[in-house]
Design a protein around this motif. Structure first.
Motif, PDB file in Angstrom:
ATOM      1  N   GLU A  77      67.215  16.566 -12.945  1.00 21.84           N
ATOM      2  CA  GLU A  77      67.106  18.156 -13.790  1.00 21.84           C
ATOM      3  C   GLU A  77      67.146  19.037 -12.905  1.00 21.84           C
ATOM      4  O   GLU A  77      66.607  19.197 -11.868  1.00 21.84           O
ATOM      5  CB  GLU A  77      66.149  18.041 -14.715  1.00 21.84           C
ATOM      6  CG  GLU A  77      66.104  16.821 -15.688  1.00 21.84           C
ATOM      7  CD  GLU A  77      67.416  16.779 -16.634  1.00 21.84           C
ATOM      8  OE1 GLU A  77      67.978  17.782 -17.016  1.00 21.84           O
ATOM      9  OE2 GLU A  77      67.720  15.791 -17.134  1.00 21.84           O
ATOM     10  N   PRO A  78      68.134  19.925 -13.176  1.00 21.80           N
ATOM     11  CA  PRO A  78      68.272  21.291 -12.425  1.00 21.80           C
ATOM     12  C   PRO A  78      66.783  22.147 -12.194  1.00 21.80           C
ATOM     13  O   PRO A  78      66.098  22.134 -13.420  1.00 21.80           O
ATOM     14  CB  PRO A  78      69.288  22.272 -13.004  1.00 21.80           C
ATOM     15  CG  PRO A  78      70.142  21.079 -13.683  1.00 21.80           C
ATOM     16  CD  PRO A  78      69.146  20.269 -14.125  1.00 21.80           C
ATOM     17  N   ASP A  79      66.432  22.690 -11.176  1.00 21.43           N
ATOM     18  CA  ASP A  79      65.070  23.206 -11.136  1.00 21.43           C
ATOM     19  C   ASP A  79      65.378  24.821 -10.678  1.00 21.43           C
ATOM     20  O   ASP A  79      65.691  25.033  -9.507  1.00 21.43           O
ATOM     21  CB  ASP A  79      64.201  22.588  -9.972  1.00 21.43           C
ATOM     22  CG  ASP A  79      62.857  23.211  -9.853  1.00 21.43           C
ATOM     23  OD1 ASP A  79      62.669  24.188 -10.410  1.00 21.43           O
ATOM     24  OD2 ASP A  79      62.284  22.511  -9.151  1.00 21.43           O
ATOM     25  N   PRO A  80      65.261  25.664 -11.843  1.00 22.67           N
ATOM     26  CA  PRO A  80      65.642  27.044 -11.134  1.00 22.67           C
ATOM     27  C   PRO A  80      64.742  27.659 -10.555  1.00 22.67           C
ATOM     28  O   PRO A  80      64.992  28.406  -9.564  1.00 22.67           O
ATOM     29  CB  PRO A  80      65.226  27.710 -12.742  1.00 22.67           C
ATOM     30  CG  PRO A  80      65.496  26.679 -13.825  1.00 22.67           C
ATOM     31  CD  PRO A  80      65.199  25.458 -13.132  1.00 22.67           C
ATOM     32  N   LYS A  81      63.439  27.104 -10.261  1.00 21.80           N
ATOM     33  CA  LYS A  81      62.391  27.668  -9.492  1.00 21.80           C
ATOM     34  C   LYS A  81      62.936  27.497  -7.885  1.00 21.80           C
ATOM     35  O   LYS A  81      62.956  28.252  -6.820  1.00 21.80           O
ATOM     36  CB  LYS A  81      61.069  27.352  -9.672  1.00 21.80           C
ATOM     37  CG  LYS A  81      60.144  27.953  -8.718  1.00 21.80           C
ATOM     38  CD  LYS A  81      58.743  27.332  -9.012  1.00 21.80           C
ATOM     39  CE  LYS A  81      57.677  27.762  -8.167  1.00 21.80           C
ATOM     40  NZ  LYS A  81      56.194  27.407  -8.325  1.00 21.80           N
ATOM     41  N   ALA A  82      63.287  26.081  -7.811  1.00 25.74           N
ATOM     42  CA  ALA A  82      63.727  25.568  -6.414  1.00 25.74           C
ATOM     43  C   ALA A  82      64.944  26.375  -6.200  1.00 25.74           C
ATOM     44  O   ALA A  82      65.298  26.670  -4.925  1.00 25.74           O
ATOM     45  CB  ALA A  82      63.917  24.150  -6.588  1.00 25.74           C
ATOM     46  N   ALA A  83      65.958  26.575  -6.901  1.00 25.10           N
ATOM     47  CA  ALA A  83      67.017  27.331  -6.707  1.00 25.10           C
ATOM     48  C   ALA A  83      67.033  28.725  -6.087  1.00 25.10           C
ATOM     49  O   ALA A  83      67.470  29.281  -5.229  1.00 25.10           O
ATOM     50  CB  ALA A  83      67.904  27.344  -8.013  1.00 25.10           C
ATOM     51  N   GLU A  84      66.058  29.336  -6.816  1.00 25.70           N
ATOM     52  CA  GLU A  84      65.467  30.639  -6.370  1.00 25.70           C
ATOM     53  C   GLU A  84      64.958  30.589  -4.992  1.00 25.70           C
ATOM     54  O   GLU A  84      65.178  31.468  -4.170  1.00 25.70           O
ATOM     55  CB  GLU A  84      64.462  31.464  -7.410  1.00 25.70           C
ATOM     56  CG  GLU A  84      64.218  32.860  -6.938  1.00 25.70           C
ATOM     57  CD  GLU A  84      65.458  33.640  -6.756  1.00 25.70           C
ATOM     58  OE1 GLU A  84      65.134  34.349  -5.753  1.00 25.70           O
ATOM     59  OE2 GLU A  84      66.557  33.574  -7.191  1.00 25.70           O
ATOM     60  N   GLN A  85      63.898  29.658  -4.950  1.00 21.89           N
ATOM     61  CA  GLN A  85      63.418  29.637  -3.438  1.00 21.89           C
ATOM     62  C   GLN A  85      64.342  29.248  -2.193  1.00 21.89           C
ATOM     63  O   GLN A  85      64.351  29.830  -1.238  1.00 21.89           O
ATOM     64  CB  GLN A  85      62.284  28.545  -3.489  1.00 21.89           C
ATOM     65  CG  GLN A  85      60.920  28.776  -4.297  1.00 21.89           C
ATOM     66  CD  GLN A  85      60.078  27.547  -4.278  1.00 21.89           C
ATOM     67  OE1 GLN A  85      60.629  26.458  -4.663  1.00 21.89           O
ATOM     68  NE2 GLN A  85      58.912  27.768  -4.144  1.00 21.89           N
ATOM     69  N   CYS A  86      65.313  28.590  -2.677  1.00 24.55           N
ATOM     70  CA  CYS A  86      66.485  28.493  -1.670  1.00 24.55           C
ATOM     71  C   CYS A  86      67.179  29.758  -1.322  1.00 24.55           C
ATOM     72  O   CYS A  86      67.353  30.032  -0.200  1.00 24.55           O
ATOM     73  CB  CYS A  86      67.578  27.421  -2.261  1.00 24.55           C
ATOM     74  SG  CYS A  86      69.237  27.270  -1.531  1.00 24.55           S
TER      75      CYS A  86
END
Length: 219
Positions: A171-180
């Motif tokens: 499942e996509p993780d929006p928080k991880a994407a923003e941290q990236c």
């Protein structure tokens, strides 16, 4: 013109997107044709990969103190590996493997090339470049995990708990994407990003991951 973090990551993902047709193992599982022994080998190899990657992410976090926005990205990845390792226990149990079997297992070189290279990156590469390389790799990994999860339930009779490992990554993780993006943005602002090297690292990570899958396909 100054490029944004969003543009840098999007270009890397677009240019380095893997040839999914070259992955011979995931389609076998999707069709229910992979032997259960190969699925068990997946779980056993992951025990070694996850413990290695967790140390690599910790090392990258330690080397990122000059860029405070990069540290949370690698810290989160290391914490995620701990969660993944916990969930992996249910998968190995569903494969009929106990702790003794996990300890006795001898990993295959083709499956361990990826974590070995990740460990090299942790020691030698600029952390901001590694963020970009991992962003490329994680996009493909999530898709593979989603396919594996659905196939193991449909064809192999694995329950939701046994597939929890795949749920975690699928499942996509929006928080991880923003941290990236925050980490890449910080790296760009500090002049620490070398896109040529980031793409090299991403390309090699993709190649080593493909080696992992295709080693399993040969079992």
């Amino acid at each position: 013109m100054v490029r944004t973090a969003e543009e840098v990551v999007a270009e890397a993902v677009r240019e380095l997107s893997p040839d999914t047709a070259a992955n011979r193992f995931v389609p076998l599982v999707a069709e229910g044709k992979a032997p259960r022994e190969a699925v068990a080998a997946f779980a056993l190899e992951q025990h070694h990969i996850i413990t290695s990657d967790r140390r690599s992410f910790h090392q990258l976090a330690l080397r990122s103190t000059a860029d405070p926005s990069v540290v949370p990205f690698f810290d989160a990845l290391a914490q995620g590996e701990t969660v993944a390792l916990e969930r992996l226990g249910s998968l190995t149990a569903a494969c009929g493997l106990d702790d003794a079997a996990v300890r006795a297992y001898e990993p295959r070189a083709g499956c361990q090339a990826y974590p070995a290279y990740a460990a090299w990156l942790a020691l030698h590469a600029e952390p901001a470049d590694v963020v970009i390389a991992l962003a490329v790799n994680f996009a493909a990994w999530g898709d593979y995990c989603a396919t594996m999860r659905d196939a193991l339930r449909e064809h192999y009779g694995f329950d939701a708990e046994a597939c929890g490992f795949f749920d975690f990554f699928a499942e996509p993780d929006p928080k991880a994407a923003e941290q990236c993006l925050s980490a890449v943005r910080s790296g760009l602002d500090a002049g620490r990003v070398t896109e040529r090297l980031a793409h090299r690292y991403g390309r090699l990570l993709q190649a080593y991951e493909l080696m992992f899958w295709n080693t399993l396909a040969g079992l």
